[in-house]
Scaffold this motif. Structure first.
Motif, short mmCIF file in Angstrom:
data_model
loop_
_atom_site.label_atom_id
_atom_site.label_comp_id
_atom_site.label_asym_id
_atom_site.label_seq_id
_atom_site.Cartn_x
_atom_site.Cartn_y
_atom_site.Cartn_z
N SER A 44 0.85 -1.19 0.00
CA SER A 44 0.00 0.00 0.00
C SER A 44 0.89 1.24 0.00
O SER A 44 2.03 1.21 0.46
N ASN A 46 -0.22 3.67 1.69
CA ASN A 46 -0.69 4.22 2.97
C ASN A 46 0.15 3.64 4.10
O ASN A 46 0.17 2.43 4.34
N ASP A 63 -5.48 -0.33 -2.28
CA ASP A 63 -5.03 0.52 -3.39
C ASP A 63 -4.04 -0.17 -4.33
O ASP A 63 -3.89 0.22 -5.48
N THR A 69 -2.39 -3.07 -12.08
CA THR A 69 -2.30 -1.61 -11.95
C THR A 69 -0.86 -1.14 -12.18
O THR A 69 0.08 -1.67 -11.59
N LEU A 74 -0.35 5.18 -9.73
CA LEU A 74 -0.44 5.38 -8.27
C LEU A 74 0.53 6.46 -7.81
O LEU A 74 0.76 6.62 -6.61
#
Length: 411
Positions: A44, A46, A63, A69, A74
């Motif tokens: 993450s 975060n 995420d 992805t 990001l």
């Protein structure tokens, strides 16, 4: 590009040579460069990921859950920090250190490994449950309670079976030659006798599954579950046993609400980290008396709770195992080996006479009786064969029956 990875182990770096790299590529590089398996990784952007306490907490960080992805979407670029959580343990590879003049110190590889050996609690045992045969457990605790009055230590090897689910059933306890004092327990192991025990276990379809010992009344005043000497002895035997479900059981007196004393059984496994530290030679074998017995001393620093130390609380090495009981296939009424009173042949006649009304195979369905008989039989052929009759509760061949009855009569 270089991406910094922050985990519970500190800050590390991963290099990726693809500007269009995806989350899947990053995970692959983390596995390759940092040795954290892809399936165990949760990533993450975060930083609160590192504060998650439960598996449910971890599910909130999504995420980077999609492997397709792109990192660029990001806002991950050269020098970015990604946060990593993972299950399990690993040895973190440190960087190569070079001398830095009079203000620096060159660290050896041993120093680096020692700095990264993390000791944490293991929550789940490999043994789902340990169940004690009531007669075997009672025969052991009755002797240490009534005869030794918990004044000196006593031990035994536990034998039984292990199910596919990890449940251990203890069906008999072999008490090896030993010398117990108030504080110490010395095993005086007899290889020939243990070979007979193993032959009996083979015929019964059983194996050695653990170690049981008592703690004395004087130890009840101490604030530890197991002392450092007990930890060292237990981990050595578990490592020797080479069974992931191996169980260590403690028998002791506990003061009850009425001021009396109850015999209490507890069961543990030594943690995987404890086994690893022992096998790799980290434990200090000769510990000074001034060292607190609730602490195990290491030869080099390990990391406990984020701090470097050589003294580890013994509780970090213990994994609790649930206890149950059952009625197994054997009795435990025959005199037990290596106790204060030697087992004499007359005991064989007394035991057989007492059970005259039972089928012959039932009369000899006692491990301690089989151990006495093993001294007069071929350990490689006859002992397992006789034990197999007991295991199957099959008719004992006439030749064995005549031999056993003649031994009993000769006494």
């Amino acid at each position: 590009m270089m991406i910094r990875i922050r985990s519970r182990d500190g800050l590390e770096r991963v290099t990726i040579d693809d500007p269009n790299a995806t989350v899947a590529r990053l995970k692959s590089e983390i596995e390759s460069q940092l040795r954290v398996p892809t399936h165990a990784q949760i990533l993450s952007t975060n930083q609160n990921l590192l504060l998650a306490k439960t598996p449910n907490d971890l599910t909130r960080f999504t995420d980077m859950s999609d492997p397709n992805t792109r990192l660029s979407s990001l806002n991950v670029a050269h020098g970015s920090i990604i946060y990593l959580a993972y299950e399990g343990e690993r040895t973190v590879a440190g960087p190569t250190f070079h001398p830095a003049g009079s203000f620096g110190k060159k660290m050896t590889m041993d120093d680096l490994i020692a700095k990264q050996m993390r000791v944490t609690r293991q929550e789940n045992p490999h043994c789902e449950l340990v169940s004690f045969d009531r007669d075997a457990a009672n025969a052991f605790q009755h002797y240490v309670n009534e005869s030794l009055v918990f004044a000196v230590k006593r031990c035994g090897f536990m034998y039984g079976t292990v199910s596919e689910e990890g449940k251990v059933e203890v069906d008999f306890i072999y008490e090896p030659p030993q010398q117990g004092t108030e504080e110490n327990l010395i095993l005086l192991r007899d290889p020939d006798e243990e070979k007979m025990v193993e032959a009996i276990a083979l015929g019964l379809g059983m194996r050695r599954v653990g170690f049981i010992f008592t703690q004395t009344i004087s130890q009840d005043k101490n604030d530890y579950t197991m002392s450092n000497a007990e930890i060292l002895q237990a981990v050595e035997l578990q490592a020797e046993g080479d069974l992931k479900e191996w169980v260590t059981a403690i028998v002791k007196l506990n003061v009850n609400e009425d001021g009396g004393a109850d015999v209490h059984f507890e069961a543990f496994q030594m943690s995987d980290m404890c086994i690893r530290l022992f096998k790799e030679g980290w434990f200090e074998r000769e510990v000074e008396e001034k060292v607190d017995p609730k602490l195990s001393r290491m030869k080099k620093d390990v990391v406990v709770g984020g701090k470097d130390t050589r003294d580890v609380d013994n509780d970090f090495f213990l994994v609790v195992v649930k206890i149950s009981d059952h009625q197994g296939p054997l009795t435990s009424t025959f005199p037990i080996e290596n106790r204060n009173s030697p087992v004499v042949m007359r005991a064989l006649k007394t035991h057989l006479d007492r059970a005259k009304s039972l089928p012959f195979v039932k009369r000899i369905s006692d491990f301690h009786l089989l151990l006495l008989l093993a001294r007069f039989l071929d350990v490689n052929a006859d002992v397992p064969a006789l034990a197999a009759c007991v295991q199957a509760q099959a008719t004992v061949p006439e030749g064995y029956q005549l031999l056993i009855e003649s031994l009993a009569s000769a006494s």
